[in-house]
Scaffold this active site. Sequence first.
Site, PDB file in Angstrom:
ATOM      1  N   GLU A 174      -0.002  26.784 -18.283  1.00  0.00           N
ATOM      2  CA  GLU A 174       0.941  25.867 -17.658  1.00  0.00           C
ATOM      3  C   GLU A 174       0.922  24.474 -18.291  1.00  0.00           C
ATOM      4  OE1 GLU A 174      -0.241  26.680 -13.532  1.00  0.00           O
ATOM      5  OE2 GLU A 174       1.548  27.894 -13.396  1.00  0.00           O
TER       6      GLU A 174
ATOM      7  N   GLU B  41      -1.017  36.627 -14.161  1.00  0.00           N
ATOM      8  CA  GLU B  41      -1.411  36.359 -12.778  1.00  0.00           C
ATOM      9  C   GLU B  41      -0.473  37.153 -11.880  1.00  0.00           C
ATOM     10  OE1 GLU B  41      -1.742  32.146 -11.796  1.00  0.00           O
ATOM     11  OE2 GLU B  41      -2.520  31.738 -13.796  1.00  0.00           O
TER      12      GLU B  41
HETATM   13  C1  GAL Z   1      -0.744  29.574 -11.130  1.00  0.00           C
HETATM   14  C2  GAL Z   1      -1.806  28.847 -11.906  1.00  0.00           C
HETATM   15  C3  GAL Z   1      -3.175  29.031 -11.325  1.00  0.00           C
HETATM   16  C4  GAL Z   1      -3.138  28.848  -9.844  1.00  0.00           C
HETATM   17  C5  GAL Z   1      -2.180  29.807  -9.247  1.00  0.00           C
HETATM   18  C6  GAL Z   1      -2.034  29.646  -7.757  1.00  0.00           C
HETATM   19  O1  GAL Z   1       0.480  28.973 -11.322  1.00  0.00           O
HETATM   20  O2  GAL Z   1      -1.811  29.238 -13.244  1.00  0.00           O
HETATM   21  O3  GAL Z   1      -4.046  28.135 -11.924  1.00  0.00           O
HETATM   22  O4  GAL Z   1      -2.734  27.561  -9.555  1.00  0.00           O
HETATM   23  O5  GAL Z   1      -0.897  29.573  -9.764  1.00  0.00           O
HETATM   24  O6  GAL Z   1      -3.186  29.777  -7.062  1.00  0.00           O
END
Ligand code: GAL
Length: 999
Positions: free
Chosen positions: A417, A493
């Site tokens: 990010e 993620e």
């Molecule tokens: C993503 C980010 C993580 C964390 C997650 C939400 O956007 O890469 O570091 O913030 O969201 O828990």
Amino acid sequence: MSPPVPRPPQHLPYYEDVSPGRGCRPPRAWYARSDARRMSLHGTWRFRLSPTARGADTAFARPDFDDADWAGLRVPGHWVLMGHGAPAYTNTRYPFPVDPPRLPDENPTGDHRHTFDLPSDWEPGPALLRFEGVESCARVWLNGRELGHFKGSRLPHEFEVGHLLRARRNVLAVRVHQWSAGSYLEDQDQWWLPGVFRDVTLHHRPPGAVLDHFVHASYDHRTGLGTLRVDCAPAGRVSVPALGLDLATGESATVPVTPWTAETPHLYDAELRTPGERVPLRVGFRTVRVEDGLLKVNGRRVLFRGVNRHEFDPRYGRSLGPEAMRRDLLLMKRHNVNAVRTSHYPPHPAFLGLCDELGLWVVEECDLETHGFGQQGWRDNPVDDAAWTPALLDRVRRMVERDKNHPSVIMWSLGNECGTGRGLSAMAAWTRDRDPSRPLHYEGDPACADTDVYSRMYADHAEVARIGRREEEPLADPVADARRRALPFLLCEYAHAMGNGPGGLSEYQRLFETYERCQGGFVWEWIDHGLRQHTAYGEVFHAYGGDFGEELHDGNFVCDGLVFPDRTPSPGLTELKKVVEPVRIGGTGTGTRTGTGTGTGTKPGAGDGHAAPATVRITNLHDFAGLTHLAFRWSYEAEGEVLAEGPLDVPPLAPGAHTEVALPPEPAGRRGREALWTVRALLAGDTAWAEAGHEVAWGQLPAAPAAPGPAVPRPPSVRAAPRRGEGNLVLLGPGAFDATTGVLRYLDGVQLTGPRLDVWRAPTDNDEGAPWQPGPRPAEQWRRIGLHRMRHRVASVEHGRDALVVRTRVAPAGSGLALDTDYRWSADGGRLRLEVSVRPYGEWPCPLPRLGVRMGLCGSLMTARWYGGGPGEAYPDTRAAARTGLWRMPVDALQTPYVRPQENGARAGVRWVELARSDGSGVRAEGEPAFWFTARRWTSEQLDAARHTTDLTPGDRVWLHLDHAQHGIGSRSCGPGVLPPYELTVAPARFAVILHSLR
Ligand code: GAL
């Protein structure tokens, strides 16, 4: 908005200057051991904290400085976790004005001093002083001489110090600033934790010692040959005894080898010798490629069953000991996790050695995130500003050089990010040149300009399916679009594991198994970052954002892991283990079922069945391994009682193959009860990560319906009639009811509260939802219409010939919405039957949290015993891991201690439950059909009001929920909400429970 006014150049202090630092040695490969002397500088150092970096004099760096009145501080560690200042949590926002590269005057600065002697046999000569991690900027002196300064918190830095060392009373002085220009590059979603938090060591470097080495160990799956070449300065030799190899460095050899994979982590012990040093190596042969639109290792597509791992310990923050690292990996392996993304920075280097040894695919990510610039449309983003490019390059270099020799690391990730820009492209170009053997990952650039895989976070199921078919929304640029469409896909993620959840894992897994382009993902995230604290009364709880008085914070968004802060697995991890199991055990013939059903199966009342043998389908979902490391066992259970069990012979199965295996003839003794086959795959022998007998996978199949046989004795079914008792009570069988309200007051003389209709649950983090997700947030809707404050109006209490019928309207204040609810009570011997029928009234805008009844029972009920899904909690979209069985647990153990209290603890597909005292007396409830049960010593309202686990105090009642239905969980705390099949839509419903007392 007016364009930013360019500022005149000005001299910036080193901590605000965008450069990575000055005075450090170039980065080199890390290794755990060698015959060159090392010395740890761990211990209690002297420490002084100042509120600002400005104007601090450097007198403290002089060896003769008097630090007698300074505090002692454990190093490695974070000073904010040792009583100096406080930790602070923000997700994406910078906790200081966005004014790069400048920083506020409030810049906590920790001066450290450490005095040490050299061991008597330490030889003079070159030596390096090495820091594995300092947050966020350090300036270093040894014996009064300044060595330099550096930034890059989770990266190693070394200084040449041999010429400064003396036998006794060396004085190391380190000034650490909490904030530096580097902080702009470290806006990861986590606690801000300054300090010297990883090892500090002194490395003797004898003449001719290894300056750097690069192990190239590839594998050709077509020939079975591995090729080894070790580049090294200075030149030397490498031997691999098991392969009969003894090579000059720079020379390559190709020989038959056993390759390394995460499933079969074969490592060869080797030794690198230079004129001045012998370094033991562990070599794993493998080749990573993107070809045919797929990411392949050793010629095969791999499927990531991954997690994102931050380094975290509830007491020590990111200062982790070797036990915590090993514990993480053992837990992952034991839960069928096969991959780790090191979000969002290089981990402690020892962690990767453990990944090599235990077998995990690693996507190693650089220490880079500039998320906070996103809030200003990425204006001033360092990633797209040439002035910062040297800092970015320094970061990726330090990662790649340190960790290039680990077979487990199969992809480099440029960061997280941080938008897009030339700095990122420069990092990619440097990395490709230095290490062409590993593909590149970065999620934040939709065009994938610098990457070899298409990576996304939190894409919903429908979009993942489109991507799987290579039918995603096109990019505006057709060339970029065609390139991206040909790339393999992964979810770096997904399945946000915040609080109760994540829901929807099974559906993602199905997509990964359906579309070869979808190569799995990494659950967000491994561990809750709750910091261990005590209340004034000494009770332990885990703190989150806001608990330290931060002016900006993001609350409990920092607690979104599969394990609790103390590394106890959460139900989410148990669910993940089941969903991603590398062997699928499902039946054919009598119908396949994994997980638990909702009361399907056979009805009691029949005798033993002698159906033809059932078969069970076994599918090998490994990417490389066969099944010879597993031993299969079957058991046959009638209402949870194991009647027979034994080994199951499963023929050898190649990865991806499946077979049908016959189960034995049905054992005797079923007596008309519901019967199930449970088949389990266990480790046949000890492994590095679990002992023989560890369960890897399981499945359950209903046995054939029971054939008619001798009837099971049943209580006489005499229908009782309601009659008036004393004190405004109506009596019916074992029940005594309030004549006015129709509410049950006593069951067999024991007082209780309710049962009444209940639709409220303490919203989960996923019910609360993230504001950036499309669509309404369930908890907000529920509160808006008042589901947390439902009123009950009794319309009538009717005494029939054999039933008591109570008609009510259940509705919130200020609304015309209602649930017209009738309770029909009848009695049969000592049993009370309650049939509830619910008719919604009005246009309901949202699903219900739950639909069931709640009653308050005596607090002396200590133990729950039930037949149904267990042993852990489950909800409609998190129930894969619930297996049908007979379970027993203390009432207090039924609750899951989410860091922020919320709905939890439901058990799925429950046919009956008993809550009993130690003398065996208590209450039993049977479902028609099966129900969900939840029992806890506080109400949903109290659970809802609590912020921390210590806010919950047991009352004098056990609140028992018998739910006909539950709303799903989803993962809307950062991802998609509940999938339609798991929504509890408002509709007419009818369900029944039978209650009676246990004596
Ligand atoms: C993503 C980010 C993580 C964390 C997650 C939400 O956007 O890469 O570091 O913030 O969201 O828990």
